[in-house]
Design a protein around this motif. Structure first.
Motif, mmCIF file in Angstrom:
data_model
loop_
_atom_site.group_PDB
_atom_site.id
_atom_site.type_symbol
_atom_site.label_atom_id
_atom_site.label_comp_id
_atom_site.label_asym_id
_atom_site.label_seq_id
_atom_site.Cartn_x
_atom_site.Cartn_y
_atom_site.Cartn_z
ATOM 1 N N GLY A 54 0.814 -1.205 0.000
ATOM 2 C CA GLY A 54 0.000 0.000 0.000
ATOM 3 C C GLY A 54 0.848 1.256 0.000
ATOM 4 O O GLY A 54 2.003 1.253 0.453
ATOM 5 N N LYS A 55 0.272 2.349 -0.510
ATOM 6 C CA LYS A 55 1.010 3.610 -0.639
ATOM 7 C C LYS A 55 1.641 4.082 0.663
ATOM 8 O O LYS A 55 2.841 4.394 0.675
ATOM 9 C CB LYS A 55 0.075 4.680 -1.216
ATOM 10 C CG LYS A 55 0.718 6.048 -1.372
ATOM 11 C CD LYS A 55 -0.230 7.023 -2.034
ATOM 12 C CE LYS A 55 0.394 8.403 -2.182
ATOM 13 N NZ LYS A 55 -0.504 9.338 -2.912
ATOM 14 N N PRO A 56 0.910 4.164 1.790
ATOM 15 C CA PRO A 56 1.546 4.650 3.027
ATOM 16 C C PRO A 56 2.724 3.768 3.459
ATOM 17 O O PRO A 56 3.745 4.286 3.918
ATOM 18 C CB PRO A 56 0.406 4.603 4.049
ATOM 19 C CG PRO A 56 -0.848 4.633 3.241
ATOM 20 C CD PRO A 56 -0.529 3.890 1.983
ATOM 21 N N VAL A 57 2.559 2.454 3.297
ATOM 22 C CA VAL A 57 3.627 1.531 3.696
ATOM 23 C C VAL A 57 4.851 1.718 2.798
ATOM 24 O O VAL A 57 5.989 1.756 3.274
ATOM 25 C CB VAL A 57 3.124 0.074 3.629
ATOM 26 C CG1 VAL A 57 4.258 -0.908 3.917
ATOM 27 C CG2 VAL A 57 1.983 -0.139 4.611
ATOM 28 N N PHE A 58 4.626 1.863 1.485
ATOM 29 C CA PHE A 58 5.750 2.028 0.572
ATOM 30 C C PHE A 58 6.470 3.349 0.814
ATOM 31 O O PHE A 58 7.706 3.405 0.802
ATOM 32 C CB PHE A 58 5.286 1.953 -0.881
ATOM 33 C CG PHE A 58 6.406 2.178 -1.862
ATOM 34 C CD1 PHE A 58 7.391 1.220 -2.036
ATOM 35 C CD2 PHE A 58 6.488 3.363 -2.592
ATOM 36 C CE1 PHE A 58 8.447 1.429 -2.915
ATOM 37 C CE2 PHE A 58 7.534 3.574 -3.477
ATOM 38 C CZ PHE A 58 8.514 2.603 -3.638
#
Length: 231
Positions: free
Chosen positions: A111-115
């Protein structure tokens, strides 16, 4: 955490895994949700928001773009160790291309926040620029001139190699969701030229409307090697 400096990767590195190093790549995969897909599955769709990236664990994919004039352009083939969809995540714009599985694939969905957190922890933003430039150089090399049959054999061998564990064992065939138009776009030659070259490889390769089947990969490697040695 370890710091994979942008200066660390050697000149032979081409995939994101090469640039990151095994430890950082493994760390990224631990943060991902792993999914399996069949050949022909659409993994990312052009125009959709960049909500996640894909880390390719196994299998071969193709990256295509629909142009304003209605034509479709094949941009690249991607395999294990590659990162897909990161540009849309970084610039908050829609995806500039679609990605389709060409063989059985396993991908890690991040997911975007994790990446973004991962990229910040590892100081990846300068490295992502180098990664993009290496992709451009690779595309230019694939379109270099030379014997058409040899170039075509080389592309098919490379796709079989990047399909990795998707390649059947025991003499079975490898089926790729790939068309003559795809190959023509990739090599920047006409569809008729591709058709003629595939006819010359018909002892090793079968062609249908939306699939290319490699029946004899060792023999196909031999064709590639023969042409290279002649050059």
């Amino acid at each position: 955490m370890a710091d994979p400096s942008p200066e660390a990767p050697g000149p032979a590195g081409h995939t994101m895994r090469d640039f990151l190093g095994e430890d950082a790549w493994s760390d990224l995969l631990t943060r991902a949700t792993h999914r399996q897909h069949r050949a022909g599955t659409l993994l990312l769709r052009q125009g959709e928001p960049g909500t996640h990236v894909l880390a390719v664990v196994s299998g071969a994919t193709k990256v295509t773009r629909h142009e304003p004039d209605g034509n479709r352009t094949l941009l690249a083939f991607r395999g294990p160790g590659e990162l897909l969809g990161e540009i849309a995540v970084l610039d908050d714009r829609g995806r500039s291309a679609s990605v389709e599985a060409m063989s059985r694939c396993v991908v890690g969905v991040v997911g975007k926040p994790v990446f973004l957190r991962f990229a910040t922890e590892y100081g990846l933003f300068p490295l992502l620029v180098r990664y993009a430039l290496s992709r451009l150089r690779e595309s230019d090399q694939a379109r270099a001139g030379g014997d058409v049959t040899g170039r075509l054999a080389a592309v098919l061998v490379r796709l079989a190699d990047i399909a990795g564990e998707s390649v059947p064992r025991g003499g079975d065939s490898l089926e790729l969701a790939l068309t003559r138009d795809d190959l023509a776009q990739h090599l920047r030659i006409s569809r008729n030229t591709v058709t003629a070259a595939l006819t010359g490889l018909s002892r090793y390769v079968r062609v249908s409307r939306k699939r290319i089947v490699i029946d004899d990969l060792p023999a196909l490697r031999g064709v590639e090697a023969t042409v290279v040695s002649r050059d």
